[in-house]
Scaffold this motif. Structure first.
Motif, PDB file in Angstrom:
ATOM      1  N   PRO A   1     -59.216 -16.551  14.160  1.00 40.19           N
ATOM      2  CA  PRO A   1     -60.592 -17.043  14.273  1.00 40.19           C
ATOM      3  C   PRO A   1     -61.135 -16.773  15.672  1.00 40.19           C
ATOM      4  CG  PRO A   1     -59.051 -18.871  14.381  1.00 40.19           C
ATOM      5  CD  PRO A   1     -58.241 -17.654  14.046  1.00 40.19           C
ATOM      6  N   SER A   2     -62.453 -16.757  15.785  1.00 44.25           N
ATOM      7  CA  SER A   2     -63.051 -16.546  17.108  1.00 44.25           C
ATOM      8  C   SER A   2     -62.794 -17.723  18.030  1.00 44.25           C
ATOM      9  CB  SER A   2     -64.560 -16.335  16.975  1.00 44.25           C
ATOM     10  OG  SER A   2     -64.827 -15.180  16.215  1.00 44.25           O
ATOM     11  N   PHE A   3     -62.888 -18.918  17.466  1.00 47.88           N
ATOM     12  CA  PHE A   3     -62.632 -20.146  18.217  1.00 47.88           C
ATOM     13  C   PHE A   3     -61.796 -21.068  17.348  1.00 47.88           C
ATOM     14  CE2 PHE A   3     -66.786 -18.584  19.520  1.00 47.88           C
ATOM     15  CZ  PHE A   3     -66.687 -18.569  20.908  1.00 47.88           C
ATOM     16  N   SER A   4     -60.940 -21.841  17.964  1.00 48.72           N
ATOM     17  CA  SER A   4     -60.209 -22.876  17.254  1.00 48.72           C
ATOM     18  C   SER A   4     -59.746 -23.916  18.256  1.00 48.72           C
ATOM     19  CB  SER A   4     -59.007 -22.302  16.499  1.00 48.72           C
ATOM     20  OG  SER A   4     -58.405 -23.304  15.706  1.00 48.72           O
ATOM     21  N   SER A   5     -59.930 -25.188  17.872  1.00 47.57           N
ATOM     22  CA  SER A   5     -59.498 -26.273  18.759  1.00 47.57           C
ATOM     23  C   SER A   5     -58.923 -27.414  17.945  1.00 47.57           C
ATOM     24  CB  SER A   5     -60.669 -26.776  19.602  1.00 47.57           C
ATOM     25  OG  SER A   5     -61.725 -27.217  18.757  1.00 47.57           O
ATOM     26  N   SER A   6     -58.153 -27.065  16.925  1.00 47.37           N
ATOM     27  CA  SER A   6     -57.561 -28.078  16.068  1.00 47.37           C
ATOM     28  C   SER A   6     -56.677 -29.027  16.866  1.00 47.37           C
ATOM     29  CB  SER A   6     -56.722 -27.404  14.969  1.00 47.37           C
ATOM     30  OG  SER A   6     -55.947 -28.355  14.279  1.00 47.37           O
ATOM     31  N   LYS A   7     -56.685 -30.306  16.461  1.00 49.79           N
ATOM     32  CA  LYS A   7     -55.840 -31.300  17.116  1.00 49.79           C
ATOM     33  C   LYS A   7     -54.362 -30.984  16.932  1.00 49.79           C
ATOM     34  CE  LYS A   7     -59.255 -34.980  16.518  1.00 49.79           C
ATOM     35  NZ  LYS A   7     -59.559 -36.275  15.869  1.00 49.79           N
ATOM     36  N   ARG A   8     -54.055 -30.168  15.935  1.00 53.56           N
ATOM     37  CA  ARG A   8     -52.652 -29.835  15.673  1.00 53.56           C
ATOM     38  C   ARG A   8     -52.165 -28.663  16.517  1.00 53.56           C
ATOM     39  NH1 ARG A   8     -53.780 -29.081   9.442  1.00 53.56           N
ATOM     40  NH2 ARG A   8     -55.721 -28.373  10.399  1.00 53.56           N
TER      41      ARG A   8
END
Length: 700
Positions: free
Chosen positions: A617-624
């Motif tokens: 993905p271009s951006f990702s900031s999942s808590k996991r």
């Protein structure tokens, strides 16, 4: 003769004035918020019993100025309350205001109540008690700036409450709004001429009951056992009883020849509720209600004229739009093709297009919701003949240009339109499945410089035109707004339908879901890359990073890969991937699924793969995740980590749809890199200057 005031829903004041004149109250005149009329008490009683549109019938008893709460108290105390109630009665106060000097309505109610109670207590040594639910006397106070009007509410409960609805059941459509719709549709005249009425989305039956009572000359207040005047000291029962006797006689005569009225709804619970309300209203024997969808609606063969009238769901949340758009288009298509010669009335609170041009429309309010009441005269082949004609022409042109390519390449899911024309900022994808042809329509968010009203009008025209232009059932159109997704937004649900379609891509059978998320589970622009993987995977160990729903994995598996490994952080997408593997008989241990953050997994990877597909993905900031991912910032480390898992002669395919992405030159010092972007973009996406970038990366 006394001055009275009838309040009305916003937008229906003129209609109420005409109704009161028809009831013999010739002095009716429109004022702000309702209609004033000068009549005898019997005339006010007639309005309470017979008005289908009014909310309340008020008897003003005082007017004065009040600059503050003390002046309000003093003004109310100056009224002689003994002709209206005594200490044995119960009391309630309603307060409304327009730019009122006293802003807090509950405080104002309290001061008015105190003034009334204090006067009666001082005079009689006792005080009336308060009953906000069913008081003997309801006092209405309206404040316009400093001007105060105090009135006795002769209605009690609002007149839209007819008396057939079970306690606790609220209707999505108020009864007096339903009556106004019927009057705007000229239903009484149609019924007198032998016309029929159909409500295809009857909900709780409000329109059906109002239509039946209107056609049979039944007073809308006849079922009510309580009005506000019943315990008011000024009530004259000798004036009231003859009105009831007259209403019963008129109802009996009107029921001798009832019109054809039919109700439908796709919700079984709504059908059951409507039947219960019809029974309580005394109409169950001649107003049939059935469970059916809008697209199944048929005109009665023996009724060349009639009225289709309905209050479709509005959908205040964006997530509901994918359901509403096809519903409204299906309604419009059904009206246009099956009800020539009829009239239609639609209370449109969603702004969704029906694909028909209203003959007339009115701005109205159903409670707090602003709506357009639209009237259609349905002619054979009627409707807006050329909605969004420039869009239709472009769709036909694109279809012609793609036709031979689609047949040659055996493509079943493709993009047919991608914001080709300024003003129609849509992406339109076609999905052909065993369930028929579906359209997945995404609207690109318009810039702030675009006039919102014009953009919405063009969108409605476009959505109306698409099913016909692409030979698709309107119920199979799914509409969404496309916006840049950040963080975990790509994983967020829009709905919970769980409806999957199977589409074919080369030898693969892949599941897509058009409704529940922004993306469907299949990135159509990566089709050539997936096909290349399938054609070149035989005997190789394949690694799919950020595997999503695993279309590339399925291609590799069917292409004869020795093994596949698919890594993704999303449990939902891995479960979807597993279903895709099962669909293609690839459910065996050589196809491994790993739920883990890709970067973390790569750090511990001790295997080597011949072919790796890396499409992050271009951006990702999942808590996991450990930290966040920004592909422009992090792509060097990510590519290096993935390349570390390559076999000696292995190939890494890296792709990204990050707009403005630039590959860091440092990578050219370490790897042999071939830019395959132009090759990787299929014919149906070549109208866009940037869809994605694609590079083949090998060790030097």
């Amino acid at each position: 003769m006394t001055e009275f005031f009838a309040t009305a829903p916003r937008g229906f004041e003129e209609l109420l004035a005409a109704e009161l004149r028809d009831l013999g109250l010739g002095s009716a005149r429109v004022q702000r918020g309702g209609v004033a009329f000068t009549e005898s008490l019997a005339g006010a009683y007639r309005a309470c019993l017979w008005s289908r549109l009014a909310n309340r019938i008020l008897l003003p008893i005082a007017h004065f100025e009040a600059q503050d709460e003390q002046a309000l108290y003093t003004g109310v105390q100056g009224i002689d309350w003994s002709p209206h109630l005594g200490v044995e009665n119960t009391l309630a106060v309603d307060f409304t205001g327009v730019r009122a000097r006293i802003a807090h309505s509950r405080f104002a109610q309290q001061r008015v109540k105190d003034a009334v109670v204090d006067q009666l207590r001082d005079a009689n040594g006792g005080r009336p008690s308060v009953d906000t639910d069913q008081p003997d006397v309801r006092v209405n106070v309206h404040m316009m700036e400093a001007a105060v009007t105090v009135a006795i509410d002769l209605s009690g409960e609002s007149l839209h409450q007819r008396g057939y609805r079970r306690e606790g059941r609220r209707a999505p459509l108020k009864e007096n709004v339903a009556a106004a719709m019927l009057l705007r549709g000229d239903w009484p005249a149609l019924a007198a001429q032998g016309g029929a009425l159909i409500d295809p989305m009857c909900g709780s039956g409000t329109l059906l009951i109002e239509a039946a009572w209107m056609a049979t000359d039944t007073a809308p207040g006849l079922l009510r056992t309580r009005f506000g005047f019943h315990h008011w000291r000024g009530h004259d029962d000798a004036l009231w009883k003859p009105l009831i006797d007259e209403a019963l006689e008129r109802q009996e005569r009107g029921a001798e020849n009832p019109p054809t009225i039919l109700g439908f709804d796709q919700d079984e619970e709504a059908v059951a509720t409507t039947r219960d309300h019809l029974r309580r209203a005394g109409l169950a024997d001649w107003v049939p209600v059935e469970c059916a969808e809008v697209g199944q609606l048929q005109r009665p063969a023996d009724r060349p004229r009639g009225l289709v009238i309905t209050n479709p769901p509005y959908g205040q949340r964006l997530a509901e739009q994918h359901e509403l758009v096809p519903l409204y288009l299906s309604l419009g298509q059904t009206l246009k093709t099956r009800f020539a010669g009829w009239r239609a009335m639609v209370l449109n609170g969603s702004g969704c297009a029906l694909g028909l041009k209203p003959e007339r429309s009115w701005q109205v309010f159903n409670g707090p919701i602003e709506c357009r009441l639209e009237r259609f005269e349905l002619q054979a082949g009627g409707g807006d003949a050329t909605p969004a004609q420039d869009l239709v022409n472009r769709l036909h042109k694109n279809q012609r240009q793609l036709k031979k390519w689609l047949a040659r390449e055996d493509v079943y899911a493709y993009r047919v339109y991608d914001a080709d024309i300024p003003g129609y900022a849509l992406a339109v994808d076609v999905y052909n499945s065993e369930d028929g042809r579906w359209l997945h329509v995404q609207e690109y968010a318009a810039p702030a410089t675009v006039d919102a009203g014009k953009a919405q009008a063009r969108l409605r025209a476009a959505l109306s035109a698409l099913p016909g232009a692409l030979d698709t059932d309107p119920s199979k159109l799914v509409y969404k707004v496309r916006q840049r997704q950040r963080g975990e937004q790509q994983y967020q649900r829009l709905a919970e339908q769980g409806q999957y379609l199977e589409v074919q891509e080369g030898p693969c059978r892949l599941l897509v879901n058009l409704t529940d998320r922004l993306d469907t589970g299949l990135f159509l622009d990566h089709r050539p890359v997936r096909q290349w993987i399938g054609e070149n995977a035989r005997g190789k160990h394949f690694l799919n990073l950020y595997a999503y729903t695993g279309a590339a994995t399925v291609h590799a598996g069917l292409g004869g890969a020795a093994s596949t490994t698919s890594v993704d952080l999303s449990k939902t997408y891995l479960a979807w991937l597993q279903r895709n593997l099962h669909r293609n008989q690839l459910n065996n241990p050589v196809h491994a699924l790993i739920q883990e953050d890709v970067m973390a997994w790569l750090k511990g990877c001790d295997r080597r793969y011949d072919l790796i597909f890396l499409d992050p993905p271009s951006f990702s900031s999942s808590k996991r995740m450990a930290g966040s991912l920004d592909i422009q910032r992090d792509h060097v480390a990510l590519i290096q980590a993935a390349a570390a898992c390559l076999s000696e002669d292995g190939l890494l395919i890296f792709s990204t749809n990050r707009k403005g992405f630039r590959l860091d030159p440092v990578l050219h010092e370490q790897f042999s890199i071939e830019d395959r972007t132009a090759w990787s973009i299929p014919k149906d996406f070549q109208r866009r200057t940037w869809v994605h970038g694609c590079w083949f990366i090998r060790y030097v």
